[in-house]
Design a protein around this motif. Structure first.
Motif, PDB file in Angstrom:
ATOM      1  N   LEU A 189       0.847  -1.189   0.000  1.00  0.00           N
ATOM      2  CA  LEU A 189       0.000   0.000   0.000  1.00  0.00           C
ATOM      3  C   LEU A 189       0.887   1.245   0.000  1.00  0.00           C
ATOM      4  CD1 LEU A 189      -3.112   0.388   2.327  1.00  0.00           C
ATOM      5  CD2 LEU A 189      -1.647   2.318   1.787  1.00  0.00           C
ATOM      6  N   ARG A 190       0.602   2.185  -0.878  1.00  0.00           N
ATOM      7  CA  ARG A 190       1.409   3.409  -0.996  1.00  0.00           C
ATOM      8  C   ARG A 190       0.625   4.596  -0.465  1.00  0.00           C
ATOM      9  NH1 ARG A 190       4.555   0.129  -1.028  1.00  0.00           N
ATOM     10  NH2 ARG A 190       5.995  -0.547  -2.667  1.00  0.00           N
ATOM     11  N   ILE A 191       1.260   5.359   0.420  1.00  0.00           N
ATOM     12  CA  ILE A 191       0.558   6.452   1.081  1.00  0.00           C
ATOM     13  C   ILE A 191       1.461   7.661   1.202  1.00  0.00           C
ATOM     14  CG2 ILE A 191       1.208   5.823   3.457  1.00  0.00           C
ATOM     15  CD1 ILE A 191      -1.830   6.294   4.134  1.00  0.00           C
ATOM     16  N   SER A 192       0.875   8.852   1.120  1.00  0.00           N
ATOM     17  CA  SER A 192       1.640  10.091   1.264  1.00  0.00           C
ATOM     18  C   SER A 192       0.876  11.051   2.166  1.00  0.00           C
ATOM     19  CB  SER A 192       1.907  10.735  -0.104  1.00  0.00           C
ATOM     20  OG  SER A 192       0.700  10.957  -0.801  1.00  0.00           O
ATOM     21  N   ASP A 193       1.590  12.025   2.692  1.00  0.00           N
ATOM     22  CA  ASP A 193       1.016  13.023   3.590  1.00  0.00           C
ATOM     23  C   ASP A 193       0.383  14.140   2.781  1.00  0.00           C
ATOM     24  OD1 ASP A 193       0.622  15.118   5.527  1.00  0.00           O
ATOM     25  OD2 ASP A 193       2.652  15.839   5.041  1.00  0.00           O
ATOM     26  N   PHE A 194      -0.924  14.360   2.974  1.00  0.00           N
ATOM     27  CA  PHE A 194      -1.653  15.473   2.356  1.00  0.00           C
ATOM     28  C   PHE A 194      -2.249  16.384   3.438  1.00  0.00           C
ATOM     29  CE2 PHE A 194      -3.084  14.192  -2.226  1.00  0.00           C
ATOM     30  CZ  PHE A 194      -1.776  13.865  -2.548  1.00  0.00           C
ATOM     31  N   GLY A 195      -1.611  16.453   4.609  1.00  0.00           N
ATOM     32  CA  GLY A 195      -2.283  17.008   5.772  1.00  0.00           C
ATOM     33  C   GLY A 195      -1.993  18.441   6.144  1.00  0.00           C
ATOM     34  N   THR A 196      -1.437  19.247   5.259  1.00  0.00           N
ATOM     35  CA  THR A 196      -1.025  20.599   5.643  1.00  0.00           C
ATOM     36  C   THR A 196      -2.209  21.513   5.929  1.00  0.00           C
ATOM     37  OG1 THR A 196       1.015  20.410   4.349  1.00  0.00           O
ATOM     38  CG2 THR A 196       0.291  22.633   4.927  1.00  0.00           C
ATOM     39  N   ARG A 197      -3.226  21.494   5.102  1.00  0.00           N
ATOM     40  CA  ARG A 197      -4.274  22.519   5.151  1.00  0.00           C
ATOM     41  C   ARG A 197      -5.058  22.533   6.458  1.00  0.00           C
ATOM     42  NH1 ARG A 197      -8.226  22.002   0.500  1.00  0.00           N
ATOM     43  NH2 ARG A 197      -8.104  19.800   1.042  1.00  0.00           N
ATOM     44  N   ARG A 198      -5.272  21.364   7.050  1.00  0.00           N
ATOM     45  CA  ARG A 198      -6.106  21.322   8.262  1.00  0.00           C
ATOM     46  C   ARG A 198      -5.375  20.642   9.405  1.00  0.00           C
ATOM     47  NH1 ARG A 198      -9.927  19.206   4.394  1.00  0.00           N
ATOM     48  NH2 ARG A 198     -10.965  20.930   3.324  1.00  0.00           N
ATOM     49  N   MET A 358      -2.611   2.098  -7.178  1.00  0.00           N
ATOM     50  CA  MET A 358      -3.245   2.996  -6.211  1.00  0.00           C
ATOM     51  C   MET A 358      -2.215   3.766  -5.406  1.00  0.00           C
ATOM     52  SD  MET A 358      -6.224   0.673  -4.468  1.00  0.00           S
ATOM     53  CE  MET A 358      -5.329  -0.866  -4.679  1.00  0.00           C
ATOM     54  N   SER A 359      -2.647   4.944  -4.958  1.00  0.00           N
ATOM     55  CA  SER A 359      -1.911   5.707  -3.966  1.00  0.00           C
ATOM     56  C   SER A 359      -2.937   6.459  -3.127  1.00  0.00           C
ATOM     57  CB  SER A 359      -0.944   6.693  -4.640  1.00  0.00           C
ATOM     58  OG  SER A 359      -0.230   7.432  -3.670  1.00  0.00           O
TER      59      SER A 359
END
Length: 434
Positions: A189-198, A358-359
């Motif tokens: 499973l490939r995952i990245s951080d998208f958490g800046t805005r909140r 997927m990502s």
């Protein structure tokens, strides 16, 4: 790098101003990629961005001190890209490409500063607006949201003692690490951080990013936060956002140009970047409408990011469309990124495994999940659904519909016009928590 004791950092600092945004690189990577396109192809377009709190029950202007907000916004306006940051942007490779940013653009960027803002209060909410050239106002979106969210977190924790803070962060760390252990069970499973805005705070986002880097190793593919990517030797990830088709549609002079707007910006994007950056964001005016009219060449792009439909239902529709267009979904990429929690990520991954690449872009539930962590009742630690969207382009109202009607933004009359024009096929109304 020595780890910061976040609890003591919150409790013990004595600075007059503890800056939330300390670098213009503390933003999402897609803002820089879009900025270069806007600067090059749309230099004379004006765009207004507006803060929108979709969680109406939370009265932000009652929770956050207005002067503290002004101080943080003013501090951000004084920032410039540093020499080190400019060298990294010029010399680093992104998505396998070196010199993705042109020397001319970087020369302009080196002198960049955030433009003025307008701030007032109304009915317990802040009215925060940024007006000016699109190439300037677009850069306010991420720092404005980061500032609002962290000020709200600070207000919620104000008055807590050092032991209460210790327990709060210890429980949050344990909760986060339990998610890491769940993800370890799926090494592909490939995952990245998208958490800046909140995010809860910059320091907490940094801790989460470093925890993922250590905890799941190569399964962690990078961060959308450019500063954290640079500091942690990670890939900076991200492509484009809804504002591109929103502005193109607002600038449309007739129905023909309105219908073509979602595809025109993709052509502009392909002209500038191409290659591994060819990811389609289809839901600005509804995914069904986008797929119904999409030219054949869209099917040749690398993948899609279904951003507002339920992930499994949205992914199935795109896979069906690829098959209809004669493309093999196993060679394509789906990037899921809408309000994901770890259970949804794993369920979606297991559903599509072997059928498509997927990502997962993990956002608010990565960097702002403190539910159940406080040793005493604390209001203000639960994340809210807050956005900063383009609301006007060259004096014309801008609209976003999405696949979830509750996420629609814009002047109500214009929203209604867009709904009639693009249709409401496959819209699914869901509660918007983050």
């Amino acid at each position: 790098m020595p780890k910061t004791d976040i609890a003591r950092r919150v409790y013990n600092h004595t600075w007059k101003l503890d800056p939330i945004v300390r670098s213009l690189l503390d933003t999402d990577f897609y803002k820089l990629l879009m900025l270069q396109m806007i600067w090059q192809l749309y230099p004379d377009v004006d765009a207004t961005f507006s803060l929108i709190n979709r969680t109406k029950t939370v009265r932000l202007a009652d929770e956050i001190d207005e002067q503290e907000l002004r101080d943080q916004l003013d501090h951000a306006r004084g920032l410039r890209f540093t020499k080190k940051e400019m060298i990294w942007l010029a010399g680093n490779s992104f998505y396998g490409r070196t010199q993705i940013f042109s020397p001319e653009f970087l020369a302009w960027l080196a002198k960049f500063s955030l433009p003025e803002y307008e701030l007032s209060r109304r009915d317990g909410q802040f009215e925060l607006t940024f007006r000016g050239r699109w190439a300037e106002t677009t850069m306010w979106e991420i720092p404005a949201l980061a500032i609002i969210n962290e000020l709200r977190s600070r207000a919620a924790m104000k008055g807590l003692g050092p032991f209460t803070l210790d327990v709060l962060y210890a429980r949050a760390k344990a909760k986060m690490w339990s998610k890491v252990e769940q993800l370890r069970e799926h090494p592909n499973l490939r995952i990245s951080d998208f958490g800046t805005r909140r995010r809860h705070s910059f320091l907490w986002q940094r801790w989460c990013v470093e925890a993922l880097k250590e905890g799941i190793g190569p399964s962690f593919t990078g961060s959308s936060n450019v500063l954290l990517a640079m500091d942690n030797d990670l890939e900076a990830v991200g492509t484009n956002a809804h504002e591109l088709p929103m502005v193109a549609a607002a600038l449309a002079r007739n129905d023909r140009e309105l219908a073509a707007a979602p595809y025109k910006v993709l052509q502009d994007w392909n002209q500038l970047y191409g290659g591994n950056l060819l990811i389609v964001l289809p839901d600005a005016f509804g995914t069904a409408a986008f797929l119904r009219e999409a030219p054949d060449w869209v099917a040749d792009w690398t993948g899609f990011r279904p951003d507002s439909a339920p992930p499994i239902e949205g992914g199935e529709k795109i896979i069906a469309w690829w098959k209809k267009m004669g493309r093999d979904p196993r060679e394509k990429l789906l990037i899921f990124s809408d309000g994901l929690d770890v259970d949804t990520i794993i369920r979606t991954y297991c559903h599509f495994e072997g059928r498509v690449r997927m990502s997962f872009g993990w956002g608010t539930n990565l960097t702002n999940d403190f539910a159940g962590c406080a040793p005493t009742e604390i209001n203000g630690l639960n994340p809210i659904s807050i956005v900063c969207k383009v609301s006007e382009a060259n004096g014309s109202p801008a609209v976003k519909l999405s696949d979830n009607p509750r996420k629609a933004t814009g002047d109500p009359a214009e929203v209604e016009r867009y709904l009639k024009f693009f249709g409401t096929e496959d819209f699914v109304e869901q509660s918007v928590r983050v």
